[in-house]
Design an enzyme around this catalytic site. Structure first.
Site, PDB file in Angstrom:
ATOM      1  CG  HIS A  53      24.236  62.316  58.384  1.00 33.27           C
ATOM      2  ND1 HIS A  53      23.012  61.787  58.697  1.00 33.27           N
ATOM      3  CD2 HIS A  53      24.746  61.517  57.408  1.00 33.27           C
ATOM      4  CE1 HIS A  53      22.795  60.731  57.943  1.00 33.27           C
ATOM      5  NE2 HIS A  53      23.827  60.546  57.164  1.00 33.27           N
TER       6      HIS A  53
ATOM      7  CB  SER B 163      25.326  57.065  57.303  1.00 29.38           C
ATOM      8  OG  SER B 163      26.027  57.111  56.133  1.00 29.38           O
TER       9      SER B 163
ATOM     10  CD  GLU C 291      20.266  63.395  61.100  1.00 26.01           C
ATOM     11  OE1 GLU C 291      19.257  63.050  61.725  1.00 26.01           O
ATOM     12  OE2 GLU C 291      21.098  62.570  60.660  1.00 26.01           O
TER      13      GLU C 291
ATOM     14  CG  ASN D 149      19.835  57.215  58.224  1.00 25.24           C
ATOM     15  OD1 ASN D 149      18.861  57.510  57.523  1.00 25.24           O
ATOM     16  ND2 ASN D 149      21.074  57.348  57.801  1.00 25.24           N
TER      17      ASN D 149
HETATM   18  P1  NAD Z   1      31.810  56.397  48.018  1.00 28.74           P
HETATM   19  O1  NAD Z   1      32.305  54.999  48.043  1.00 28.74           O
HETATM   20  O2  NAD Z   1      30.982  56.839  46.866  1.00 28.74           O
HETATM   21  O3  NAD Z   1      33.049  57.394  48.102  1.00 28.74           O
HETATM   22  C1  NAD Z   1      34.110  57.272  48.990  1.00 28.74           C
HETATM   23  C2  NAD Z   1      35.318  57.951  48.351  1.00 28.74           C
HETATM   24  O4  NAD Z   1      36.336  58.081  49.317  1.00 28.74           O
HETATM   25  C3  NAD Z   1      35.902  57.148  47.191  1.00 28.74           C
HETATM   26  O5  NAD Z   1      35.925  57.967  46.046  1.00 28.74           O
HETATM   27  C4  NAD Z   1      37.304  56.793  47.664  1.00 28.74           C
HETATM   28  O6  NAD Z   1      38.240  56.801  46.616  1.00 28.74           O
HETATM   29  C5  NAD Z   1      37.581  57.877  48.664  1.00 28.74           C
HETATM   30  N1  NAD Z   1      38.559  57.520  49.682  1.00 28.74           N
HETATM   31  C6  NAD Z   1      38.638  56.369  50.389  1.00 28.74           C
HETATM   32  N2  NAD Z   1      39.684  56.434  51.241  1.00 28.74           N
HETATM   33  C7  NAD Z   1      40.249  57.640  51.089  1.00 28.74           C
HETATM   34  C8  NAD Z   1      41.337  58.310  51.691  1.00 28.74           C
HETATM   35  N3  NAD Z   1      42.060  57.716  52.632  1.00 28.74           N
HETATM   36  N4  NAD Z   1      41.646  59.565  51.290  1.00 28.74           N
HETATM   37  C9  NAD Z   1      40.929  60.160  50.341  1.00 28.74           C
HETATM   38  N5  NAD Z   1      39.879  59.582  49.732  1.00 28.74           N
HETATM   39  C10 NAD Z   1      39.543  58.346  50.102  1.00 28.74           C
HETATM   40  O7  NAD Z   1      31.060  56.617  49.390  1.00 28.74           O
HETATM   41  P2  NAD Z   1      29.925  57.684  49.713  1.00 28.74           P
HETATM   42  O8  NAD Z   1      28.597  57.102  49.407  1.00 28.74           O
HETATM   43  O9  NAD Z   1      30.291  58.985  49.118  1.00 28.74           O
HETATM   44  O10 NAD Z   1      30.022  57.749  51.306  1.00 28.74           O
HETATM   45  C11 NAD Z   1      31.022  58.480  51.957  1.00 28.74           C
HETATM   46  C12 NAD Z   1      30.636  58.679  53.406  1.00 28.74           C
HETATM   47  O11 NAD Z   1      29.399  59.391  53.448  1.00 28.74           O
HETATM   48  C13 NAD Z   1      30.413  57.395  54.178  1.00 28.74           C
HETATM   49  O12 NAD Z   1      30.837  57.576  55.496  1.00 28.74           O
HETATM   50  C14 NAD Z   1      28.908  57.208  54.112  1.00 28.74           C
HETATM   51  O13 NAD Z   1      28.395  56.466  55.183  1.00 28.74           O
HETATM   52  C15 NAD Z   1      28.448  58.646  54.210  1.00 28.74           C
HETATM   53  N6  NAD Z   1      27.103  58.917  53.675  1.00 28.74           N
HETATM   54  C16 NAD Z   1      26.702  58.328  52.527  1.00 28.74           C
HETATM   55  C17 NAD Z   1      25.423  58.636  52.032  1.00 28.74           C
HETATM   56  C18 NAD Z   1      24.936  58.047  50.736  1.00 28.74           C
HETATM   57  O14 NAD Z   1      23.735  58.083  50.479  1.00 28.74           O
HETATM   58  N7  NAD Z   1      25.819  57.557  49.887  1.00 28.74           N
HETATM   59  C19 NAD Z   1      24.591  59.512  52.729  1.00 28.74           C
HETATM   60  C20 NAD Z   1      25.051  60.112  53.901  1.00 28.74           C
HETATM   61  C21 NAD Z   1      26.333  59.799  54.364  1.00 28.74           C
END
Ligand code: NAD
Length: 703
Positions: A428, A407, A440, A478
Site C-alpha cells: 500500500h 487501499s 504499508e 486509513n
Molecule cells: P487510477 O484510476 O488513476 O488508475 C487506474 C489505472 O488502471 C487506469 O490508468 C486504468 O487504465 C488502469 N487499468 C484498469 N484496468 C486495467 C487492467 N485490467 N489492466 C491494466 N490496466 C488497467 O487509479 P489510482 O488512483 O491510481 O488507484 C489505483 C489503485 O491504487 C486503487 O486500488 C486505489 O485504491 C489504490 N490507491 C490509490 C491511492 C490514491 O491516492 N489515488 C492511494 C493508495 C492506493
C-alpha cells in the site's frame, strides 16, 4: 583483542563494535585506552583510526543518550580533545559511513582519508539535536562556515567524493583507505607537523548578515524543536568565540535539547522506524527473494508513481496498461515528470534519462511472465482486481510475488483469485507514490514468510519507511482516519467550523487539518470510503455535513471547491460561506445549541479518536507493535514526529488520563451516539488498570 596493531611505526586502532561501531561507553573507553597506550609506546610514531566491518562509525549510541553511561568519562568531547591534543599524528581512515558522532570523531583527528563511497553527514538536527561533540566547531574550521552550516542544517548524508576539495578530507580515494591513511600518518610523523583543527581560525566576511539570513530562512513550527536555530547559533559561535567557548556553547545547547520533549518524540520515531523493519515471525529467518525485474499493472495516479519509485532505485519496471492510448498517457506522465525534475535542477539530465529508460511499457500481460514482482494498481473495484489477478496467476512464473496496491479491499479475498495465495501481499503506497515515504506491507492470512521478507527488503531498497499491517478495512492508517474524521464531523455539529478545527490541529503540529486533507484527497472518493465504513460499522455516525459538501459538488481541490474555496494563483484555501452556512444549518436540524469549542478540546478529541482506534488495531494484532502505528502516522499522515505519534502521546499523557478524557467527551455536550463513539478499546482499559504500557504489548506470532 589487542588495543592496536603496529605496522612500520604506525599504530592502527580499530573501532570494533558490530554492527555499526556506535560510540557508546565501551567503545569510547577502548579508544581512549588505545590512544594512551599508543602515545606512550616508543614503537609508535603515528596513529590511524579505522572501523571494522561495514563502516567507520554510525555515530553516538542513541539508546544511551539519557542513560547514566552517556555522561561517563571519557565523554565524546573529552575523547575528541584527547585525540586532537595527541603529540603523535592521528589520521582517520573512513569507509562505509562516518555519521554524527562518527564524523565528529574523524573531525578531531589531524587528517582524514576517505573511500570515495563513504557516506558522511551530521544528521543530529533530525533528532532535534545539534551535533554535540565538536561538529559545529570543527566542521566550519575545515570547510568554512557556510558549507558547514548547510551540511548541519540539512542533516543529509553525502558521498565523500562529492565533498572532495571541500577541506573536509585530506584525500578521497578509490583504493585501499587504510594503506593510504598509514602512509599519510607516517609522512606527517616524519615531517613533524600536526594540524589541530581546534587551533585554526574560523573567519567569515559578512558573518553577521550571513547568519541573520540563515535564521530568516528557517520556518519553525510553534512548539517544534528549536534545533535548526540552535545549529545556526553554534556555527555562528565558531566564528565569534574561541574554540573552547564555542565548544562550551555547543555542549550546553546539546544538553538542553537532549532533555526536551521534542527530542523524546523524535528519538521514539527514529527507533520505531528501525523496529518496524523487523520482519514478522518466521520471516526473520528467511532470505528475501531476488528482485531484478518488476512490473506494475495500471498506469494511473498510483501506477505511474510506483513505477517511478522503482526506477528511482535503479529497478527496471514494465508498466502494463489496458490499451495503447492509456499506456501512452502513462509513459508521457512519467517522461514529463523526469524532464521537469531535470529542468528544475532536482535531477541531472543523465539520471532523468536513465530513470525514464528503466520504465518500459506493454499492453500485453505476457510482458510480465518473467517478472520477480508484479504490483497491481488498477481501479479500486473487486471485479477488476479479480480479472487482473486471475490473468496474473495464469501467466506469472511460479516464484513471482503478486502484490496489490488496494487501499480498502480485502487482500485475503484478492489472494483467493489466484491458486497461490501464499505469493500475494499488499503493497500500500501513498500518493504520490514516488515521494511519500510510507509503505504499508499488508500481510494476508496465507502470505508466506519469504514474501514478507522480500517485501520489507523492497521497501528498504526503494527508500520507503515500511510498516507491516494485517488485513482489515483501511489497514492501519486509513482505518484510524475514519474515527478521526467522524470526530471532526461531531465537532462541526457541536459548534466548530472547518477552518477552526484545521487551524487548531495544525497549530498543534499536524501538517494538515482533516478538512484540508479531505479536500486534497477528494470528497467524492472520501464519500465512497465513508459509505463502505458505515456498512461495516452501522452503530457509528458521520456528520451529515460530509454528505452535503459532496452533494454540493464540492469534491475538493481538483475542482476548486470543497470544504474551502480555492482561488487560482492563491495558495491558501479560503473559508467557504456556503459550507459554513450548511454546517450551522445542520446543527439546527439536529436541535443542537452551537457552543464555543476550545482548541484544546478539538486537539484532545481528534487525538484520542486516533488513539482509541490504534489500541483496537494493536489488540487485534493488525499492527505488530504500538510503535508501528506511530510510524504510520508520522511517515504517512503528517503527524508531527516531534510529538512521537498518537500512541506515544497516549503513553506520555498516561492511559488513565486518556480514559478519563474519553469518558469526559462521551458524557459531555449531548450528541447522538457520542457514548458509543467513545467506548474505550478493551486493551486501553486493561493496560490502564494494570499500570502497563502500550509499548510492551506483544504481537501474536505471525506467519
Ligand atoms: P487510477 O484510476 O488513476 O488508475 C487506474 C489505472 O488502471 C487506469 O490508468 C486504468 O487504465 C488502469 N487499468 C484498469 N484496468 C486495467 C487492467 N485490467 N489492466 C491494466 N490496466 C488497467 O487509479 P489510482 O488512483 O491510481 O488507484 C489505483 C489503485 O491504487 C486503487 O486500488 C486505489 O485504491 C489504490 N490507491 C490509490 C491511492 C490514491 O491516492 N489515488 C492511494 C493508495 C492506493
Amino acid at each position: 583483542m589487542s588495543l592496536y596493531q603496529v605496522t612500520d611505526g604506525v599504530a592502527v586502532i580499530t573501532l570494533d563494535r558490530p554492527p555499526l561501531n556506535t560510540l557508546g561507553l565501551p567503545l569510547r573507553r577502548h579508544l581512549d585506552n588505545a590512544l594512551f597506550a599508543a602515545q606512550s609506546d616508543s614503537q609508535v610514531n603515528a596513529i590511524v583510526l579505522k572501523g571494522a566491518g561495514r563502516g567507520f562509525s554510525a555515530g553516538g549510541d542513541i539508546t544511551e543518550f539519557d542513560q547514566p553511561d552517556s555522561d561517563q568519562e571519557p565523554s565524546p568531547r573529552a575523547l575528541h580533545d584527547h585525540i586532537e591534543a595527541s603529540h603523535k599524528p592521528v589520521v582517520a581512515a573512513l569507509h562505509g559511513m562516518a555519521l554524527g558522532g562518527g564524523l565528529e570523531l574523524a573531525l578531531s583527528c589531524h587528517a582524514r582519508v576517505a573511500h570515495c563511497a563513504t557516506q558522511v553527514g551530521l544528521p543530529e538536527v533530525h533528532l532535534g539535536l545539534v551535533p554535540g561533540a565538536g561538529g559545529t566547531q570543527r566542521l566550519p574550521r575545515l570547510t568554512g562556515p557556510e558549507k558547514a552550516l548547510n551540511m548541519i542544517l540539512s542533516g543529509r548524508t553525502f558521498r565523500a567524493d562529492t565533498l572532495a576539495g571541500s577541506g573536509l578530507f585530506d584525500a578521497v580515494t578509490t583504493d585501499d583507505v587504510e594503506a593510504q591513511a598509514i602512509t599519510l600518518a607516517a609522512t606527517l610523523a616524519t615531517a613533524g607537523t600536526i594540524s589541530r583543527t581546534g587551533e585554526q581560525p574560523c573567519n567569515m566576511d559578512n558573518a553577521q548578515a550571513f547568519f541573520a539570513y540563515a535564521r530568516s530562512t528557517l520556518r519553525l513550527q510553534p512548539g517544534a524543536s528549536t534545533a535548526p536555530l540552535d545549529c545556526v547559533d553554534c556555527v555562528e559561535a565558531a566564528t565569534l568565540k574561541s574554540f573552547h567557548r564555542g565548544q562550551e556553547q555547543e555542549s550546553n545547547t546539546f544538553r538542553n535539547l537532549r532533555n526536551s520533549p521534542q527530542f523524546e518524540g523524535l528519538r521514539h520515531v527514529f527507533l520505531a522506524e528501525r523496529k518496524a523493519l523487523t520482519p514478522p515471525g518466521k520471516a526473520q529467518q528467511v532470505k528475501p527473494l531476488p528482485l531484478n525485474t518488476t512490473a506494475v499493472i495500471g498506469g494511473g495516479t498510483m501506477g505511474t508513481g510506483i513505477a517511478m519509485a522503482m526506477a528511482n532505485a535503479g529497478i527496471p519496471v514494465v508498466l502494463v496498461e489496458r490499451d495503447d492510448t492509456a499506456l501512452a498517457r502513462a509513459l508521457t506522465t512519467i517522461r514529463d515528470h523526469y524532464e521537469g525534475s531535470a529542468k528544475r535542477g532536482k535531477l541531472s539530465a543523465e539520471k532523468a534519462a536513465a530513470n525514464t529508460a528503466l520504465i518500459s511499457g506493454a499492453t500485453d500481460y505476457s510482458a510480465v511472465s518473467d517478472c520477480d514482482l508484479i504490483i497491481e494498481a488498477v481501479f479500486e473495484d473487486i471485479a477488476v482486481k479479480c480479472q487482473v489477478f486471475e490473468r496474473l496467476d495464469a501467466i506469472a512464473k511460479p516464484e513471482a510475488i503478486l502484490a496489490t496496491n488496494t487501499s480498502m479491499l480485502d487482500v485475503n479475498r484478492i489472494a483467493q483469485f489466484t491458486r497461490r495465495p501464499q505469493s500475494v501481499v499488499g503493497l500500500h503506497f501513498f500518493s504520490p507514490a514516488h515521494i511519500m515515504k510510507l509503505l504499508e506491507i499488508v500481510q494476508g492470512d496465507l502470505t508466506s514468510a519469504k514474501v514478507m521478507a522480500t517485501a520489507l527488503a523492497l521497501g528498504k531498497k526503494i527508500g520507503k519507511t515500511s510498516v507491516v499491517s494485517g488485513v482489515c478495512e483501511g489497514f492501519i492508517g486509513n482505518r484510524m482516519l475514519q474515527p478521526y474524521l467522524m470526530q471532526a464531523g461531531m465537532l462541526l455539529d457541536e459548534g466548530a467550523l472547518p477552518q477552526q478545527i484545521d487551524s487548531a490541529i495544525e497549530k498543534w503540529g499536524m501538517a494538515m487539518g482533516p478538512f484540508r486533507m479531505c479536500d486534497m484527497a477528494g470528497n467524492d472518493l472520501g464519500g465512497k470510503i465513508r459509505e463502505q465504513h458505515l456498512v461495516n460499522h452501522p452503530q457509528l455516525v458521520y456528520s451529515r455535513c460530509f454528505i452535503e459538501v459532496e452533494a454540493m459538488g464540492r469534491f475538493g481541490q481538483k475542482v476548486g471547491r470543497g470544504w474551502y474555496d480555492y482561488i487560482p494563483g492563491q495558495r491558501a484555501p479560503v473559508p467557504s460561506e456556503e459550507v459554513n452556512a450548511a454546517v450551522i444549518a445542520e446543527s439546527a436540524r439536529l436541535g443542537l445549541q452551537r457552543r464555543f469549542i476550545s482548541d484544546e478540546e478539538i486537539v484532545g478529541r481528534l487525538l484520542l479518536a486516533l488513539v482509541n482506534e490504534g489500541a483496537r488495531i494493536l489488540e487485534e494484532g493488525i499492527a505488530q507493535r504500538a510503535s508501528d502505528i506511530d510510524v504510520v502516522y508520522t511517515a504517512g499522515y503528517g503527524f508531527p514526529s516531534w510529538r512521537g505519534g498518537p500512541m506515544f502521546q497516549a503513553q506520555q499523557r498516561g492511559l488513565v488520563d486518556v480514559l478519563t478524557n474519553m469518558s469526559r467527551f462521551a458524557n459531555g455536550p449531548t450528541y447522538q451516539k457520542a457514548d458509543v463513539f467513545w467506548s474505550p478499546a478493551p486493551l486501553l482499559s486493561r493496560l490502564a488498570a494494570n499500570g502497563e504500557s502500550l509499548f510492551n504489548v506483544q504481537a501474536p506470532e505471525a506467519v
